[in-house]
Design a protein around this motif. Sequence first.
Motif, PDB file in Angstrom:
ATOM      1  N   VAL A  10       1.053  -1.140  -0.219  1.00 63.36           N
ATOM      2  CA  VAL A  10       0.011  -0.052  -0.088  1.00 63.36           C
ATOM      3  C   VAL A  10       0.836   1.300   0.065  1.00 63.36           C
ATOM      4  CG1 VAL A  10      -1.724   1.173   1.284  1.00 63.36           C
ATOM      5  CG2 VAL A  10      -1.680  -1.227   1.264  1.00 63.36           C
ATOM      6  N   ASN A  11       2.230   0.901   0.445  1.00 65.83           N
ATOM      7  CA  ASN A  11       2.996   2.283   0.787  1.00 65.83           C
ATOM      8  C   ASN A  11       3.525   2.722  -0.851  1.00 65.83           C
ATOM      9  OD1 ASN A  11       5.248   3.870   1.248  1.00 65.83           O
ATOM     10  ND2 ASN A  11       6.150   2.640   2.542  1.00 65.83           N
ATOM     11  N   PRO A  12       3.310   3.965  -1.361  1.00 61.55           N
ATOM     12  CA  PRO A  12       3.505   4.523  -2.335  1.00 61.55           C
ATOM     13  C   PRO A  12       4.939   4.508  -2.959  1.00 61.55           C
ATOM     14  CG  PRO A  12       2.818   6.255  -1.226  1.00 61.55           C
ATOM     15  CD  PRO A  12       2.495   4.949  -0.409  1.00 61.55           C
ATOM     16  N   VAL A  13       5.725   4.355  -1.821  1.00 63.94           N
ATOM     17  CA  VAL A  13       7.355   4.291  -2.188  1.00 63.94           C
ATOM     18  C   VAL A  13       7.608   3.004  -2.874  1.00 63.94           C
ATOM     19  CG1 VAL A  13       9.515   5.019  -1.203  1.00 63.94           C
ATOM     20  CG2 VAL A  13       7.656   5.829  -0.188  1.00 63.94           C
ATOM     21  N   VAL A  14       6.914   2.018  -2.424  1.00 63.67           N
ATOM     22  CA  VAL A  14       7.183   0.808  -2.976  1.00 63.67           C
ATOM     23  C   VAL A  14       6.886   0.654  -4.583  1.00 63.67           C
ATOM     24  CG1 VAL A  14       6.345  -1.558  -3.190  1.00 63.67           C
ATOM     25  CG2 VAL A  14       6.592  -0.536  -0.984  1.00 63.67           C
ATOM     26  N   TRP A  15       6.030   1.357  -4.837  1.00 60.74           N
ATOM     27  CA  TRP A  15       5.807   1.500  -6.376  1.00 60.74           C
ATOM     28  C   TRP A  15       6.689   2.501  -6.878  1.00 60.74           C
ATOM     29  CZ3 TRP A  15       3.056  -2.359  -7.842  1.00 60.74           C
ATOM     30  CH2 TRP A  15       2.248  -2.780  -6.947  1.00 60.74           C
ATOM     31  N   ILE A  16       7.209   3.499  -6.451  1.00 59.55           N
ATOM     32  CA  ILE A  16       8.255   4.510  -6.880  1.00 59.55           C
ATOM     33  C   ILE A  16       9.572   3.752  -6.913  1.00 59.55           C
ATOM     34  CG2 ILE A  16       9.549   6.450  -6.228  1.00 59.55           C
ATOM     35  CD1 ILE A  16       7.250   7.740  -4.679  1.00 59.55           C
ATOM     36  N   GLY A  17       9.904   3.178  -5.862  1.00 57.20           N
ATOM     37  CA  GLY A  17      10.957   2.046  -6.144  1.00 57.20           C
ATOM     38  C   GLY A  17      11.141   1.065  -7.112  1.00 57.20           C
ATOM     39  N   LEU A  18       9.938   0.418  -7.320  1.00 61.44           N
ATOM     40  CA  LEU A  18       9.921  -0.528  -8.445  1.00 61.44           C
ATOM     41  C   LEU A  18       9.938   0.039  -9.875  1.00 61.44           C
ATOM     42  CD1 LEU A  18       6.988  -2.872  -7.250  1.00 61.44           C
ATOM     43  CD2 LEU A  18       9.566  -3.457  -7.402  1.00 61.44           C
ATOM     44  N   ALA A  19       9.638   1.316  -9.913  1.00 62.03           N
ATOM     45  CA  ALA A  19       9.515   2.018 -11.167  1.00 62.03           C
ATOM     46  C   ALA A  19      10.812   2.887 -11.659  1.00 62.03           C
ATOM     47  CB  ALA A  19       8.316   3.136 -11.384  1.00 62.03           C
ATOM     48  N   ALA A  20      11.804   3.009 -10.281  1.00 63.08           N
ATOM     49  CA  ALA A  20      12.782   3.934 -10.553  1.00 63.08           C
ATOM     50  C   ALA A  20      13.793   3.902 -11.456  1.00 63.08           C
ATOM     51  CB  ALA A  20      13.418   4.195  -9.018  1.00 63.08           C
ATOM     52  N   LEU A  21      14.138   2.358 -11.478  1.00 57.13           N
ATOM     53  CA  LEU A  21      15.414   2.036 -12.170  1.00 57.13           C
ATOM     54  C   LEU A  21      14.757   1.966 -13.827  1.00 57.13           C
ATOM     55  CD1 LEU A  21      17.308  -0.062  -9.999  1.00 57.13           C
ATOM     56  CD2 LEU A  21      18.286   1.587 -11.478  1.00 57.13           C
ATOM     57  N   PRO A  22      13.680   1.306 -14.128  1.00 60.32           N
ATOM     58  CA  PRO A  22      13.191   1.341 -15.565  1.00 60.32           C
ATOM     59  C   PRO A  22      12.787   2.730 -16.124  1.00 60.32           C
ATOM     60  CG  PRO A  22      12.029  -0.413 -14.271  1.00 60.32           C
ATOM     61  CD  PRO A  22      12.710   0.472 -13.173  1.00 60.32           C
ATOM     62  N   VAL A  23      12.271   3.754 -15.177  1.00 66.55           N
ATOM     63  CA  VAL A  23      12.250   5.178 -15.688  1.00 66.55           C
ATOM     64  C   VAL A  23      13.468   5.713 -15.907  1.00 66.55           C
ATOM     65  CG1 VAL A  23      11.286   7.382 -15.013  1.00 66.55           C
ATOM     66  CG2 VAL A  23       9.963   5.400 -14.749  1.00 66.55           C
ATOM     67  N   LEU A  24      14.516   5.437 -15.080  1.00 69.00           N
ATOM     68  CA  LEU A  24      15.750   6.285 -15.313  1.00 69.00           C
ATOM     69  C   LEU A  24      16.413   5.552 -16.520  1.00 69.00           C
ATOM     70  CD1 LEU A  24      17.912   7.735 -14.215  1.00 69.00           C
ATOM     71  CD2 LEU A  24      18.725   5.803 -12.932  1.00 69.00           C
ATOM     72  N   GLY A  25      16.089   4.317 -16.842  1.00 68.16           N
ATOM     73  CA  GLY A  25      16.691   3.793 -18.050  1.00 68.16           C
ATOM     74  C   GLY A  25      16.099   4.487 -19.314  1.00 68.16           C
ATOM     75  N   TRP A  26      14.750   4.912 -19.117  1.00 69.13           N
ATOM     76  CA  TRP A  26      14.151   5.353 -20.324  1.00 69.13           C
ATOM     77  C   TRP A  26      14.612   6.745 -20.512  1.00 69.13           C
ATOM     78  CZ3 TRP A  26      11.048   9.909 -20.428  1.00 69.13           C
ATOM     79  CH2 TRP A  26      10.357   9.990 -21.752  1.00 69.13           C
ATOM     80  N   VAL A  27      14.920   7.409 -19.202  1.00 72.83           N
ATOM     81  CA  VAL A  27      15.335   8.960 -19.513  1.00 72.83           C
ATOM     82  C   VAL A  27      16.807   8.872 -19.851  1.00 72.83           C
ATOM     83  CG1 VAL A  27      16.069  10.943 -17.899  1.00 72.83           C
ATOM     84  CG2 VAL A  27      13.886   9.642 -17.479  1.00 72.83           C
ATOM     85  N   LEU A  28      17.505   7.855 -19.555  1.00 68.53           N
ATOM     86  CA  LEU A  28      19.142   8.133 -20.253  1.00 68.53           C
ATOM     87  C   LEU A  28      19.269   7.683 -21.444  1.00 68.53           C
ATOM     88  CD1 LEU A  28      21.029   6.412 -17.290  1.00 68.53           C
ATOM     89  CD2 LEU A  28      21.114   8.488 -17.593  1.00 68.53           C
ATOM     90  N   TYR A  29      18.156   7.044 -22.089  1.00 65.02           N
ATOM     91  CA  TYR A  29      18.349   6.398 -23.283  1.00 65.02           C
ATOM     92  C   TYR A  29      17.434   6.813 -24.402  1.00 65.02           C
ATOM     93  CZ  TYR A  29      22.010   3.213 -21.585  1.00 65.02           C
ATOM     94  OH  TYR A  29      23.108   2.691 -21.079  1.00 65.02           O
ATOM     95  N   HIS A  30      16.361   7.768 -23.875  1.00 69.10           N
ATOM     96  CA  HIS A  30      15.363   8.252 -24.876  1.00 69.10           C
ATOM     97  C   HIS A  30      15.054   9.604 -24.513  1.00 69.10           C
ATOM     98  CE1 HIS A  30      14.781   3.801 -24.796  1.00 69.10           C
ATOM     99  NE2 HIS A  30      14.529   3.894 -25.915  1.00 69.10           N
ATOM    100  N   THR A  31      16.025  10.253 -23.899  1.00 67.71           N
ATOM    101  CA  THR A  31      15.385  11.906 -23.901  1.00 67.71           C
ATOM    102  C   THR A  31      16.969  12.594 -24.053  1.00 67.71           C
ATOM    103  OG1 THR A  31      16.000  11.853 -21.366  1.00 67.71           O
ATOM    104  CG2 THR A  31      13.683  11.388 -21.823  1.00 67.71           C
ATOM    105  N   PRO A  32      16.606  14.080 -24.487  1.00 72.47           N
ATOM    106  CA  PRO A  32      17.802  14.798 -24.520  1.00 72.47           C
ATOM    107  C   PRO A  32      18.655  15.003 -23.355  1.00 72.47           C
ATOM    108  CG  PRO A  32      15.880  15.957 -25.755  1.00 72.47           C
ATOM    109  CD  PRO A  32      15.214  14.628 -24.957  1.00 72.47           C
ATOM    110  N   PHE A  33      17.761  14.954 -22.002  1.00 74.79           N
ATOM    111  CA  PHE A  33      18.473  15.262 -20.839  1.00 74.79           C
ATOM    112  C   PHE A  33      19.518  14.081 -20.539  1.00 74.79           C
ATOM    113  CE2 PHE A  33      18.443  14.176 -16.358  1.00 74.79           C
ATOM    114  CZ  PHE A  33      19.354  15.214 -15.964  1.00 74.79           C
ATOM    115  N   GLY A  34      18.882  12.834 -20.940  1.00 71.54           N
ATOM    116  CA  GLY A  34      19.850  11.745 -20.953  1.00 71.54           C
ATOM    117  C   GLY A  34      21.033  11.416 -21.551  1.00 71.54           C
ATOM    118  N   LEU A  35      20.811  11.944 -22.886  1.00 72.99           N
ATOM    119  CA  LEU A  35      21.796  11.907 -23.878  1.00 72.99           C
ATOM    120  C   LEU A  35      23.092  12.880 -23.075  1.00 72.99           C
ATOM    121  CD1 LEU A  35      23.296  11.331 -26.412  1.00 72.99           C
ATOM    122  CD2 LEU A  35      22.137  13.401 -27.465  1.00 72.99           C
ATOM    123  N   ARG A  36      22.628  14.162 -22.302  1.00 73.56           N
ATOM    124  CA  ARG A  36      23.652  15.161 -21.806  1.00 73.56           C
ATOM    125  C   ARG A  36      24.166  14.442 -20.780  1.00 73.56           C
ATOM    126  NH1 ARG A  36      19.199  18.598 -22.824  1.00 73.56           N
ATOM    127  NH2 ARG A  36      19.500  19.972 -24.951  1.00 73.56           N
TER     128      ARG A  36
END
Length: 292
Positions: free
Chosen positions: A136-162
């Motif tokens: 029920v803790n929202p931090v659990v879902w943030i934790g589960l999403a953190a690395l996949p979202v970070l991977g998307w940011v790093l490889y699919h956004t201008p910010f990630g490219l920089r």
Amino acid sequence: MMALMFLLQTIRIAIPYLLAAAGGVMSERVGVIALGLEGLMLSGAFGAALGSYYGNSPWIGLVGALVAGAIVTTVLAVATLRFKANQVVVGVAINLVVVAGTRFFLRLVFDSASNSPRVPGFGGEGISNAMLASFVNPVVWIGLAALPVLGWVLYHTPFGLRVRAVGEKPEAAASLGVAVAPLRFKGLLIAGSLASLGGAYLALDQHQFTDGMTAGRGFIALAAVIFGRWEPVRVAVACVLFAAAETLQIQLQGAQLIPSQFVEMIPYLLTIIALAGVVGRSVAPAALGKTD
């Protein structure tokens, strides 16, 4: 049923590792060694307990964790980016200062040398199973999403490219108009926020802050970053692997089949074995630790 409970407990234990490791990936991708993850997690845990206690809400606790993480991150950034201090020394210093500082403020604020009073956590009151209640803790879902979202940011956004450019070839990035130091500072703020949320999860899940409650999780998260070769998906797998080892440790302690001292060594032995097999073959970001 036992396999399902093992899986649920593994996921629950993996959350602080996932959040701290996501922060570690971001920090090292911008070229700053993430040796201060332990201190960032511990400061986040204390900030969460402080905010939740005085604000009587776990949401305020999360804000407190982010503020505490931002303060520690700013100190880290000023030392490494502004004054070009050795990043290993600064990381060790951050960890030592936060351990001592949280102990001091624990005594000052809560008049205790060991733990805070009980603080509000997230939901789950109507769920009898403690492990299911944790989801029920929202931090659990943030934790589960953190690395996949970070991977998307790093490889699919201008910010990630920089970010990747600054971590590999800062001179080339600067020649193309990228402001290296401000981008590194932004990356560190993101890293500090993620790591402090990992600490907040511990405090709010246990409904209190305990002296030294991170217990080396920041270092294991850093090991997961190296073991995962700075790739978010691989790092996530490493975090789950280390969490599974800790879950096994807990279950073996309950069964009392072998001496508890040997059981407690399992997660750390796995960390050493994993790193011994991968460090020589992994390639860190080229500009890691170089801020000149």
